[in-house]
Design an enzyme around this catalytic site. Structure first.
Site, PDB file in Angstrom:
ATOM      1  CG  HIS A   5      31.846  23.282 128.792  1.00 34.72           C
ATOM      2  ND1 HIS A   5      30.170  22.746 129.137  1.00 34.72           N
ATOM      3  CD2 HIS A   5      32.569  22.371 129.177  1.00 34.72           C
ATOM      4  CE1 HIS A   5      31.063  21.804 129.753  1.00 34.72           C
ATOM      5  NE2 HIS A   5      32.154  21.529 130.070  1.00 34.72           N
ATOM      6  CB  CYS A  39      25.515  23.178 124.768  1.00 26.17           C
ATOM      7  SG  CYS A  39      25.608  21.636 126.395  1.00 26.17           S
TER       8      CYS A  39
END
Lengths: 411, 612
Positions: A157, A199
């Site tokens: 992440h 991301c």
């Protein structure tokens, strides 16, 4: 008089020097990849059951580099490793990256170097810069040198200029950039290929400033990277889109492949990945279209033949490769030479021409300590001719002086 | 500083302060109106939000649900046996069910409570999990409407059998069969946390199943989530229940909405669900508990699933809801903490959080505080010192009223004679009227009593709105008419020395002299009108009468004086505080207002400045 005597020798010396440097620089302009070993650092920065896909991402990359020949001793695998034996896993001991369960990524011979809570920012930076205490085991160190190509893959992440490590801390893109600079100063790499699937991944390579780093990220700033699909039996998403399409490409690669990184980058489209893939090439010497996939993903060493005609690998790069014909190209590499393979059924005129210059390994006689600058025959003859001319001219000039002195004495 | 002085001068010139003081009652009413309006505008577009799953680990419905046809056969087999168990005694039923549970490896035990009967429960330890946490599947033998929960019991045992065959559990599963979803279930939960031997770790979440028909098919699912004493389960749990139910194709009903209204989603439907939600939230525990109320107070998130109707979806579809919910809860590593604990649902997929609805209750509190201020300064007695006898007497009366209220609350807990309570309440309302000529209080005391009463109520309401918003809103709005009760001034008192430090007695002209000369009838008529108004307001704002009227008008479940009975039994059985909120929060205030509405005599005020 004395100067006149030394002048021809001086001229001769200067001429020889210029020719040698000329041939030297000539050799340097040939783009020869100079790595001798390949390493891979594969990091998954997530833990917990619902981050199954990050584990699957890294294990898929692990499987790919192993399949293409990088040995476990040259792979550093950092995982939280809490998925395969998680009590929520309906298939205990297995990790899949596709709902068809075709490949069990955790099946056999997975060597995890840093597992569980050892995957920390500190350990990662220490690994890159090799700053350990004496008792740190060699198997957990990145023992690279200036001839190593390193493939670094990170997933998890992430956000704007940071990556979340294990739900407890974050690493900033500046930290990685500084670590790479330390590696550059300590001559710990030849080239680095940095791939990140999180991301806002493209921000992670935005701060690099060391040479010879090629970077690719899965999404732009303020953009999310998406998972590809879920497995309804396992109950989680099993692979991310970017990694899925990387693997889609890499599964066709084998050790003989001549496909380049540019082909890999061209295969990423927005329609497939659903985010904008970014590539950073400004720090990298070579053009991605000249860099073979196997330069980073496989453990392939290039051989430089010792011959009067200098063989340049770049000859091969002028062919426009297609996936179908790839396997029929003959590669000048140690493997094929050792096998004593000849062109056989699948030869082309260009290949034949080049093959004349290739010797089999038992005939090779490369002296490692020799001067790289070897002159070609034409250059040698040109130099000899010049030398002869100069000698004749100087001899004629000297003769006059001698006659003068003789006249003096005979008076 | 110059700016402030300028402002001050302007204010003084405009006479702003006296005007505001004169308008205080109006401001108070406006605040209350604002409270109503700020709740009523929430269903408008833009004021509410769509629900979303905050905890990423939950992933509702990502795993396929397998409770289908083959399990249906098993369920039918169990149900055919259970149908005959309706008239058995509870021990026979529990023994039979217990033996079925043991057949597939559940550890069972029976908890016996003296008061509330036997509860059977079984613990299935997760073979691969660490066994420190548990999920509960609760099935009451008789549901909230006292119907035999045939389908629920069959689902309970067949789901338990189904779960025992899956290796994916990281938490233990506890199946509970209690007699009813009220005190029996709650007593089991209490015993689990104190005295039971067989336990399965700390309970994370509970799902209560209510499927009272013996048929295979049902129409829609009602999901209840209101907990006791103002607690609500984490919104994530409610959201996954709704999301899974809709994913499986069933329609969700909230707060008892019938099937034909489920498709609506406009301002009025949202307002309706909002109002029903506030009502159910305030009266939770007092209305028939569905089962999830039993788990409030131990940080256990719980919901009740109730199947309604005939025809449409089969029972295994209903069974897939707890299956998928358990798969989701299974993924968690921590207790529910990500999503909201304070919210109001406007529709299955729409909600407002506390920041949107809290201003309403605050407005009511403020309205009462302003009324209190009004009673203090908006009359001739504003300048009386703080330690005057009127203030002290008012405080004394307040204290006495607290004691009296407490005594009343305890008496009626022991002697639940509701009729008596209602008659006493009604009778006391008539006291000021009946004793109108005989008993007088002094006017300042009347104002002080009101001051203390409203201040106290405002404090109670403010503290309550943090814990139980709906209850605070309810009592705030129902008690608000108390602020309209006016002090009745009649006649003048004899010259009265104020026993404070530096006052000397000064005789001032009493205003009442003038009144006496103008025709007694006008005065008498005004007085009578005011007294009747006061009577009506007193009756309307008596806690018990008011709540009974509210229940009769707004809820079909209550008839006659049921609600007061239910309030008392809710405390005795479930430890629901609503009874005490009424008795100790509202009743003292009402008693003080009652005292202040006796006829009062005006008193001469010695002004500090004039010394003639």
């Amino acid at each position: 008089m004395r100067i006149a005597m030394h002048l021809p020798l001086l001229l001769l010396y200067v001429l020889l020097l210029s020719f040698s440097t000329a041939s030297n620089t000539d050799a340097a302009h040939e783009a020869i990849p100079t790595n001798t070993n390949n390493w891979a650092v594969l990091v998954s920065t997530s833990r917990f059951w619902f981050n199954y896909r990050h584990m699957a991402n890294v294990l898929s990359m692990y499987r790919t580099v192993k399949r293409l020949g990088i040995p476990d001793s040259q792979i550093i695998l950092m995982l939280s490793d809490d998925v395969a034996c998680n009590s929520r896993n309906l298939f205990p001991g297995s990790v899949f990256n596709n709902k068809d369960h075709a490949i069990d990524l955790y099946g056999d011979s997975v060597e995890v170097d840093y597992r569980g809570y050892e995957v920390t920012v500190e350990n990662f930076i220490r690994l890159l810069t090799d700053r350990w205490t004496e008792d740190h085991p060699k198997s957990k160190r990145l023992l690279t040198d200036e001839n190593s190509n390193i493939f670094i893959y990170m997933t998890g992440h992430g956000g704007d200029d940071f990556l979340k490590f294990q739900d407890a801390e974050e690493i900033a893109s500046e930290d990685i950039a500084d670590a790479f600079q330390q590696m550059y100063e300590k001559k710990r790499y030849n080239e680095i290929f940095f791939m990140v699937d999180t991301c806002q991944a493209n921000t992670m390579y935005s701060k690099f400033y060391s040479p010879n780093i090629l970077a690719v990220g899965s999404s732009e700033m303020d953009e999310s990277s998406y998972s590809h699909h879920s497995d309804v039996e396992i109950g989680v998403a099993v692979i991310d889109r970017f990694t899925y399409y990387c693997l889609d490409f890499l599964e066709h690669i084998d050790k003989n492949s001549t496909l380049t990184l540019q082909d890999l980058f061209d295969s990423f489209t927005f329609e497939r990945i659903h985010s904008h893939v970014g590539v950073r090439t400004d720090l990298f010497d070579r053009d991605p279209s000249e860099v073979l996939i196997t330069d980073f993903f496989a453990n392939v060493q290039n051989v430089i033949a010792d011959d009067s005609k200098l063989l340049s690998i770049s000859h091969y790069h002028h062919h426009k490769d297609h996936i179908d014909t790839a396997r029929y190209e003959y590669n000048n590499n140690v493997l094929n030479l050792a096998l004593g393979k000849d062109t056989g059924n699948y030869s082309s005129p260009e290949v034949d021409k080049i093959m004349k210059h290739v010797k089999s390994t038992n005939k090779l006689n490369i002296d490692v300590g020799s001067n790289e600058c070897s002159l070609t025959f034409s250059k040698q003859s040109a130099v000899l001719g010049m030398v002869l001319m100069v000698m004749i001219v100087l001899f004629m000039m000297r003769g006059n002086n001698a006659k003068a002195t003789y006249d003096l004495y005979t008076n | 500083m110059a700016l402030l002085e300028k402002l001050h001068r302007r204010i003084v010139d405009m006479g702003l302060v006296p005007r505001i003081i004169a308008l205080l009652p109006v401001i108070s009413t406006l605040c209350a109106l604002f409270g109503f309006i700020s709740i009523a505008i929430l269903p408008m577009d833009g004021q509410y939000r769509r629900t979303y799953i905050s905890e990423n680990a939950l992933m509702p419905s990502q795993a396929y649900s397998y409770f289908r046809e083959s399990e249906w056969n098993v369920l039918r087999g169990y149900r055919s046996q259970i149908e005959e168990m309706e008239n058995m005694t509870s021990s026979e039923r529990n023994n039979q069910m217990g033996s079925w549970l043991q057949e597939f490896g559940t550890k069972t035990a029976i908890y016996e409570s003296q008061q509330y009967g036997e509860t059977l429960y079984g613990v299935m330890h997760a073979p691969r999990g660490d066994g420190t946490e548990a999920m509960v599947l609760a099935i009451p033998w008789f549901n909230s409407d006292d119907e035999f929960n045939v389908g629920g019991a069959a689902l309970g045992v067949s789901l338990a059998r189904f779960f025992s065959r899956w290796p994916v559990w990281s938490k233990n599963i506890i199946v509970v069969f209690s007699e009813n979803p009220r005190a029996a279930l709650r007593s089991w939960v209490e015993a689990y946390h104190t005295s039971l031997d067989l336990t399965g770790g700390s309970i994370e979440a509970a799902v209560v199943l209510d499927y009272s028909s013996a048929e295979d098919f049902f129409e829609y699912v009602e999901i209840s989530y209101d907990g006791l004493n103002g607690e609500l389960p984490n919104l994530d749990l409610v959201n996954i229940a709704i999301s899974i139910t809709e994913h499986e194709g069933m329609k969700v009903s909230l707060h008892g909405l019938p099937y034909d209204q489920l498709a609506n989603n406009d301002f009025w439907s949202r307002l309706k669900i909002l109002s029903l939600g506030i009502r159910d939230w305030a009266l939770s525990g007092v209305k028939n508990p569905h089962g999830n109320e039993a788990f409030s107070g131990w940080r256990i998130q719980s919901v009740t699933l109730k199947a309604h109707g005939h025809g449409g979806h089969d029972i295994t579809t209903f069974g897939r809801i707890p299956e998928a919910m358990f798969r989701s809860i299974n993924n968690l590593l921590e207790k529910f903490h990500q999503s909201f604990f304070f919210y109001l649902l406007l529709a299955p997929r729409q909600f407002v959080s506390i920041s949107s609805y809290l201003p309403s209750a605050v407005a009511f509190s403020v309205a009462f505080a302003i009324s209190s201020l009004n009673a203090f300064i908006n009359n001739a007695y504003a300048s009386i010192s703080l330690f005057s006898e009127y203030n002290l007497v008012a405080l004394l009366v307040w204290f006495i009223s607290l004691v009296v209220s407490f005594i009343i609350s305890q008496i009626f807990l022991l002697v639940p004679s509701v009729g008596l309570l209602m008659t006493i309440s009604l009778a006391t309302c008539f006291l000021p009227l009946v004793l109108s000529e005989k008993v007088h209080i002094s006017e300042p005391l009347s104002y002080r009593l009101k001051n203390v009463a409203f201040l106290y109520f405002s404090l109670v309401s403010t503290s309550l709105l943090m814990i139980n918003f709906a209850m605070a809103l309810l009592i705030g709005s129902l008690a608000f008419p108390m602020t309209f009760i006016r002090t009745i001034v009649v006649g003048k008192s004899t010259e009265h020395e104020m026993g404070t430090k530096s006052h000397t007695s000064v005789k001032t002209e009493s205003r009442d002299d003038l009144f006496e000369h103008h025709g007694d009838t006008v005065l008498e008529k005004a007085k009578k009108r005011q007294q009747l108004k006061n009577l009506l307001l007193l009756v309307l704002t008596n806690p018990f009468i008011s709540i009974t009227l509210f229940a009769l008008v707004f809820d079909n479940e209550f008839h006659g004086f049921d609600i007061v009975n239910k309030l008392i039994s809710a405390w005795l059985d479930l430890k629901c505080w609503n009874w005490f909120v009424l008795c100790i929060g509202w009743l003292p205030c009402w008693l003080l207002i009652l005292a202040s509405s006796f006829e009062s005599r005006s008193v001469v005020v010695k002004s500090k400045e004039k010394q003639s």
